[in-house]
Design a protein around this motif. Structure first.
Motif, short mmCIF file in Angstrom:
data_model
loop_
_atom_site.label_atom_id
_atom_site.label_comp_id
_atom_site.label_asym_id
_atom_site.label_seq_id
_atom_site.Cartn_x
_atom_site.Cartn_y
_atom_site.Cartn_z
N MET A 1 0.83 -1.18 0.00
CA MET A 1 0.00 0.00 0.00
C MET A 1 0.88 1.25 0.00
N PHE A 2 1.79 1.36 0.96
CA PHE A 2 2.72 2.49 1.02
C PHE A 2 4.13 1.96 0.83
N SER A 3 4.96 2.77 0.21
CA SER A 3 6.37 2.36 0.06
C SER A 3 7.09 2.58 1.39
N GLN A 4 8.26 2.00 1.49
CA GLN A 4 9.04 2.12 2.72
C GLN A 4 9.44 3.58 2.95
N GLY A 5 9.75 4.30 1.88
CA GLY A 5 10.11 5.71 2.00
C GLY A 5 8.95 6.55 2.53
N GLN A 6 7.74 6.26 2.06
CA GLN A 6 6.56 6.99 2.55
C GLN A 6 6.32 6.72 4.02
N LEU A 7 6.49 5.48 4.45
CA LEU A 7 6.30 5.15 5.86
C LEU A 7 7.35 5.83 6.75
N ILE A 8 8.59 5.87 6.28
CA ILE A 8 9.64 6.54 7.04
C ILE A 8 9.34 8.04 7.13
N PHE A 9 8.94 8.64 6.01
CA PHE A 9 8.57 10.05 6.02
C PHE A 9 7.42 10.31 6.98
N ALA A 10 6.38 9.47 6.95
CA ALA A 10 5.23 9.65 7.84
C ALA A 10 5.65 9.56 9.30
N ALA A 11 6.51 8.62 9.63
CA ALA A 11 6.98 8.47 11.01
C ALA A 11 7.79 9.68 11.45
#
Length: 62
Positions: A1-11
């Protein structure tokens, strides 16, 4: 659903945002005590008003 980069950015964004909000609140806490005395009364009145609207909705639905 989300890429790893998007999850890191969100965190990172979440941690930074919460940190900034805590800092801003602590910085303004003294002013809030002076200028916003009694604001809980407005909150209670608003919640009662929403409750009355909800009760009216249920009453007229039946």
């Amino acid at each position: 659903m989300f890429s790893q980069g998007q999850l890191i950015f969100a965190a990172c964004f979440f941690v930074t945002f919460v940190t900034a909000m805590v800092y801003a609140y602590r910085k303004d806490a003294r002013l809030h005590k002076i200028f916003y005395k009694g604001n809980y009364k407005i909150l209670i009145a608003f919640l009662i008003f929403i409750g009355i609207l909800f009760a009216i909705k249920i009453f007229f639905k039946h």
